[in-house]
Design a protein around this motif. Structure first.
Motif, short mmCIF file in Angstrom:
data_model
loop_
_atom_site.label_atom_id
_atom_site.label_comp_id
_atom_site.label_asym_id
_atom_site.label_seq_id
_atom_site.Cartn_x
_atom_site.Cartn_y
_atom_site.Cartn_z
N ALA A 134 0.80 -1.29 -0.03
CA ALA A 134 0.05 -0.06 0.04
C ALA A 134 0.93 1.24 -0.16
O ALA A 134 0.78 2.04 -0.86
N ASN A 135 2.02 1.25 0.76
CA ASN A 135 2.64 2.45 0.82
C ASN A 135 3.73 2.63 -0.43
O ASN A 135 3.82 3.80 -1.03
N MET A 162 -4.59 -6.83 -4.45
CA MET A 162 -5.88 -6.29 -4.20
C MET A 162 -6.11 -5.75 -2.89
O MET A 162 -7.07 -4.66 -2.77
N LEU A 163 -5.77 -6.37 -1.79
CA LEU A 163 -5.99 -5.69 -0.46
C LEU A 163 -5.30 -4.50 -0.36
O LEU A 163 -5.74 -3.56 0.52
N ALA A 164 -3.89 -4.19 -0.98
CA ALA A 164 -3.27 -2.92 -0.79
C ALA A 164 -3.99 -1.89 -1.52
O ALA A 164 -3.79 -0.77 -1.05
N CYS A 165 -4.55 -2.23 -2.70
CA CYS A 165 -5.36 -1.13 -3.35
C CYS A 165 -6.56 -0.94 -2.46
O CYS A 165 -6.78 0.41 -2.28
N SER A 166 -7.23 -1.78 -1.92
CA SER A 166 -8.13 -1.46 -1.08
C SER A 166 -7.95 -0.72 0.00
O SER A 166 -8.71 0.21 0.71
N ARG A 167 -6.67 -0.84 0.67
CA ARG A 167 -6.37 -0.25 1.66
C ARG A 167 -6.10 1.34 1.52
O ARG A 167 -6.40 2.14 2.37
N ILE A 168 -5.81 1.65 0.24
CA ILE A 168 -5.53 3.00 0.01
C ILE A 168 -6.69 3.70 -1.03
O ILE A 168 -6.70 4.94 -1.25
N GLY A 169 -7.83 2.82 -0.94
CA GLY A 169 -8.84 3.36 -1.76
C GLY A 169 -8.65 3.38 -3.37
O GLY A 169 -9.34 3.91 -4.13
N ALA A 170 -7.42 2.69 -3.70
CA ALA A 170 -7.39 2.62 -5.44
C ALA A 170 -8.31 1.22 -5.92
O ALA A 170 -8.87 0.60 -5.00
N VAL A 171 -8.77 1.49 -7.09
CA VAL A 171 -9.61 0.71 -7.63
C VAL A 171 -8.75 -0.46 -8.29
O VAL A 171 -7.92 -0.16 -9.21
N HIS A 172 -9.03 -1.65 -7.92
CA HIS A 172 -8.18 -2.80 -8.88
C HIS A 172 -8.94 -3.10 -10.04
O HIS A 172 -10.11 -3.33 -9.96
N ASN A 173 -8.19 -3.48 -11.02
CA ASN A 173 -8.83 -4.29 -12.20
C ASN A 173 -7.85 -5.43 -12.41
O ASN A 173 -6.72 -5.30 -13.05
N PHE A 245 9.77 -1.74 -11.96
CA PHE A 245 10.20 -1.86 -10.52
C PHE A 245 10.23 -3.10 -10.02
O PHE A 245 9.28 -3.53 -10.18
N TRP A 246 11.45 -3.64 -9.29
CA TRP A 246 11.00 -4.75 -8.54
C TRP A 246 10.32 -4.52 -7.17
O TRP A 246 10.65 -3.80 -6.45
N TRP A 247 9.43 -5.57 -7.08
CA TRP A 247 8.56 -5.40 -5.79
C TRP A 247 9.30 -5.61 -4.57
O TRP A 247 9.49 -4.74 -3.65
N HIS A 248 10.47 -6.56 -4.75
CA HIS A 248 11.31 -6.77 -3.47
C HIS A 248 12.16 -5.54 -3.05
O HIS A 248 12.37 -5.43 -1.85
N GLU A 249 12.53 -4.85 -4.35
CA GLU A 249 13.44 -3.56 -3.89
C GLU A 249 12.44 -2.55 -3.21
O GLU A 249 12.98 -1.83 -2.39
N LEU A 250 11.33 -2.23 -3.99
CA LEU A 250 10.62 -1.20 -3.37
C LEU A 250 10.24 -1.47 -1.97
O LEU A 250 9.88 -0.57 -1.24
N LYS A 251 9.78 -2.69 -1.67
CA LYS A 251 9.54 -3.11 -0.22
C LYS A 251 10.37 -2.71 0.79
O LYS A 251 10.01 -2.16 1.89
N GLU A 252 11.68 -2.86 0.39
CA GLU A 252 12.73 -2.46 1.23
C GLU A 252 12.54 -1.07 1.72
O GLU A 252 12.70 -0.87 3.08
N LYS A 253 12.33 -0.14 1.01
CA LYS A 253 12.18 1.22 1.01
C LYS A 253 10.84 1.65 1.83
O LYS A 253 10.78 2.71 2.13
N ALA A 254 9.97 0.83 1.63
CA ALA A 254 8.51 1.47 2.25
C ALA A 254 8.27 1.32 3.74
O ALA A 254 8.80 0.41 4.25
N ASP A 255 7.47 2.00 4.30
CA ASP A 255 7.31 1.96 5.59
C ASP A 255 6.28 0.74 5.83
O ASP A 255 5.71 0.43 5.04
N SER A 256 6.34 0.36 7.22
CA SER A 256 5.45 -0.83 7.39
C SER A 256 3.96 -0.77 7.60
O SER A 256 3.40 -1.69 8.29
N TYR A 257 3.75 0.48 8.00
CA TYR A 257 2.33 0.67 8.27
C TYR A 257 1.70 1.68 7.43
O TYR A 257 2.38 2.71 7.26
N CYS A 258 0.61 1.64 7.01
CA CYS A 258 -0.07 2.45 6.34
C CYS A 258 -1.63 2.55 6.59
O CYS A 258 -2.24 1.33 6.73
#
Ligand code: WT7
Length: 655
Positions: A134-135, A162-173, A245-258
């Motif tokens: 989500a972050n 899907m759940l990350a989208c719903s967490r921030i109110g983005a619409v998934h397709n 962007f690789w997900w595992h690389e982005l994940k490193e830098k993102a905060d753990s609470y949204c």
């Protein structure tokens, strides 16, 4: 896991289902005792005041940030539920369980290869991943209401996305990973998605499939500026440094609470494309509060979900079943779900049995096509221990008696009720099925409408038909909370498809059906130009469009033919431009279907014909073609513009 519950289940299992009159099965006392719902009176209660009924379910099953002001409102042809209520779907599927289910498995992933290690994500793992993603999405600029494309195989990152989208109110397709680059492009373009989540590849029958290559092709000439890539297969892929962007690389830098975004009950949760009767798929819109309410309660009651259950729904997340019963329904109940990357019969026909045994699956939800495939040379099931199973489910197409009986006897061992659920992409959750603690379970009859949902059978003039008379299956107001709220950017199509045939306030399902005196429905099948191939929904027009895009094809008609395993298969009758028919052309035409739709739409057979039967106004008479193909008598053809075409086609088919 509570011991007492397990004991109860075992007791129920031993005694099995009671058999009443011929072919009618009922739950035993033990099954009833263990069921959430076991009193028939629920139907009457719900029917008396459906709004109050759904209102109490929404209040009990869902955690709201703000209570709604009004339960329901209707303004033809739209309606709303839980107006001005606020909630967050990811909170309801994850955070709420952290107190007592933190270490419970939320998602178990079984890879294609039985040798590869599986993955288990606890509710806390899921929480961690979803917050991170989500972050990441936020950091990449995704805002509330933006559309995010998801093109993923069956890996937990599907649910996480899907759940990350719903967490921030983005619409998934979500787009089914076996759909072609063209299909994905169409959806990305129409939704205007600026971001896509995909994977490098995945495994299918031991072979690696490069998904990223298809995604690369699809995003060209769309608005997608960023692609998040999940490293599933570890294969070599093309890389666009500015965009990927690789997900595992982005994940490193993102905060753990949204912080979960409080969404309006009627904010869009997702858009899911499905086939309509025209050449173009339509984006079905589902919203938040009503959808989650129906997903939650149907999952709980249809499958009698308890704390020690593990549910395996064999659908891909690219379909509505994957959304509602491989994600939102069971997770909002705090259940454990199993997802599987591969084919049910790989590497051996009994793979699905091995998975049931390995994990002690208690609820197994699959399709009639899969059941017919299991049953074919199905002796291997005799060696399998199915003792963990409590409930069997079927969905997607009408189930024939042989398949029903085989599944119920050989897999359910006459202990587990077989719940045949009728619903649609449009309805968001199940609409017709027997409830495990009430029954009855009757081969080929799906059961009663879910409590609080009002269905009827009408003749073509809109008159209600008596019991046992076949007609049009419709839904009456108030429309179920999980229903679609429109077709994306296509009000006209929404109006025409669902709300036109019988006038205002009657939703037309496009299915034919009848019901018995007790209100149990028998679904006959689609009344429009949609074919169910192995449970997948394909429009003949879409397939015809794809085939006629071939430069040597002048015209084409696609006709469904009954098939022993898949229910139906598409047959293409093709009129060529001035070229000689050849085997190579047949191959090219089949490829054409794959290119524009995907392998699921591949024609089973292609016939080259000189002409197609048409009315004087130029409409292809598909009914006549179907009769020819199935050796049925052909009606009066004197009104056709080209009656001689019928004899010609018969000649070709005879050859
Ligand atoms: C069509 C909807 C919603 C789950 C997956 C399919 C047919 C669905 C049954 C059933 C007979 C069924 C109908 C319906 N269908 N379930 N239990 N018995 N027919 O969703 O792809 O939107 O297709 O599937 O024809 O209209 P879908």
């Amino acid at each position: 896991m509570k011991k007492t519950k397990l004991k109860l289940v075992t007791k129920g299992l031993k005694k099995g289902i009671k058999k009443g009159k011929k072919d009618v099965y009922w739950p035993t006392e033990e099954l009833k005792k263990n069921a959430w719902i076991n009193k028939k009176s629920i139907y009457k209660k719900a029917e008396k005041d459906p709004l109050k009924f759904w209102e109490s379910l929404a209040a009990e099953g869902i955690i709201w940030d703000k209570k709604w002001k009004k339960t329901y409102s209707e303004k033809y042809p739209y309606f709303q539920w839980f107006i001005e209520g606020k909630l967050n779907v990811s909170y309801n599927c994850i955070d709420r369980h952290l107190q007592d289910k933190k270490n419970k498995a939320a998602i178990i992933w079984e890879p294609d290869s039985p040798e590869e290690k599986n993955r288990v994500l606890t509710y806390h793992d899921l929480y961690y991943e979803v917050n991170k993603l989500a972050n990441v999405l936020k950091n990449l600029g995704v805002k509330k209401g933006d559309v995010v494309g998801i093109y993923l195989p069956m890996i937990p990152e599907g649910q996480i996305s899907m759940l990350a989208c719903s967490r921030i109110g983005a619409v998934h397709n979500v787009v089914f990973s076996a759909f072609s680059a063209e299909s994905l492009k169409y959806r990305l373009k129409e939704t205007g998605a600026k971001i896509l989540i995909t994977a490098d590849g995945y495994y299918r029958k031991g072979k690696v499939i490069n998904l990223k290559a298809k995604a690369d092709e699809a995003v060209k000439k769309t608005k997608v500026k960023k692609v998040i890539v999940i490293n599933r297969a570890g294969i070599k892929i093309d890389w666009n440094k500015k965009r990927d962007f690789w997900w595992h690389e982005l994940k490193e830098k993102a905060d753990s609470y949204c912080q979960p975004q409080a969404m309006d009950s009627e904010d869009t949760l997702f858009i899911l494309y499905t086939s309509g009767t025209t050449g173009k798929p339509k984006g079905i819109i589902h919203t938040t509060g009503g959808y989650l309410t129906q997903a939650h309660w149907t999952a709980k009651w249809d499958f009698n979900l308890h704390d020690d259950d593990i549910l395996w729904s064999t659908s891909d997340i690219g379909w509505i079943t994957g959304h509602t019963y491989c994600c939102y329904g069971p997770l909002s109940n705090g259940a454990t779900i199993l997802i599987y990357e591969g084919m049910l019969n790989y590497p051996q026909p009994d793979r699905w049995c091995k998975i049931i045994e390995k994990y002690g699956i208690t609820v197994f939800y699959t399709s009639p096509t899969a059941i017919r495939m299991f049953a074919k040379n199905g002796d291997y099931v005799k060696k399998i221990n199915f003792a963990s199973l409590r409930i069997l489910g079927s969905v997607g197409e009408p189930i024939n008696k042989e398949a029903w009986e085989w599944f119920f006897q050989n897999v359910g061992k006459k202990r587990s009720p077989l719940i045949d659920t009728w619903w649609q992409t449009e309805t968001g959750g199940t609409m017709i099925n027997s409830l495990p603690g009430i029954g009855p379970f009757i081969p080929t009859l799906a059961g009663r409408s879910f409590p609080g949902i009002r269905l009827a059978i009408l003749d073509d003039n809109g008159k209600v038909l008596p019991a046992n008379k076949e007609g049009n299956l419709v839904q009456l107001s108030p429309f179920a909370p999980g229903m679609l709220r429109g077709i994306y950017k296509n009000h006209k199509k929404y109006l025409e498809t669902y709300w036109n045939k019988f006038g205002k306030r009657i939703y037309f399902t496009s299915d034919g059906a009848w019901k018995d005196c007790q209100g149990n429905f028998r679904i006959i099948g689609r009344l429009d130009d949609i074919i169910k191939i192995a449970g997948h929904r394909i429009s003949t027009a879409e397939l015809e469009d794809a085939i006629t895009k071939h430069h040597f094809v002048a015209e084409c008609a696609v006709i469904p033919l009954p098939h022993e395993i898949k229910g139906n298969v598409p047959i293409a009758l093709v009129v060529l431009k001035k070229v000689k028919p050849s085997l190579k052309l047949i191959e090219e035409i089949i490829k054409q279907a794959e290119k524009f739709i995907g392998p699921i739409a591949r024609p089973d057979q292609v016939f080259f014909v000189e002409d197609l039967p048409k009315t004087r106004s130029g409409k292809i008479m598909r009914r006549i073609l179907k009769n020819i193909l199935t050796n049925q008598p052909v009606e009066d053809i004197s009104t056709l513009a080209n009656p001689e075409s019928v004899e010609n086609i018969k000649k070709i088919l005879r050859k």
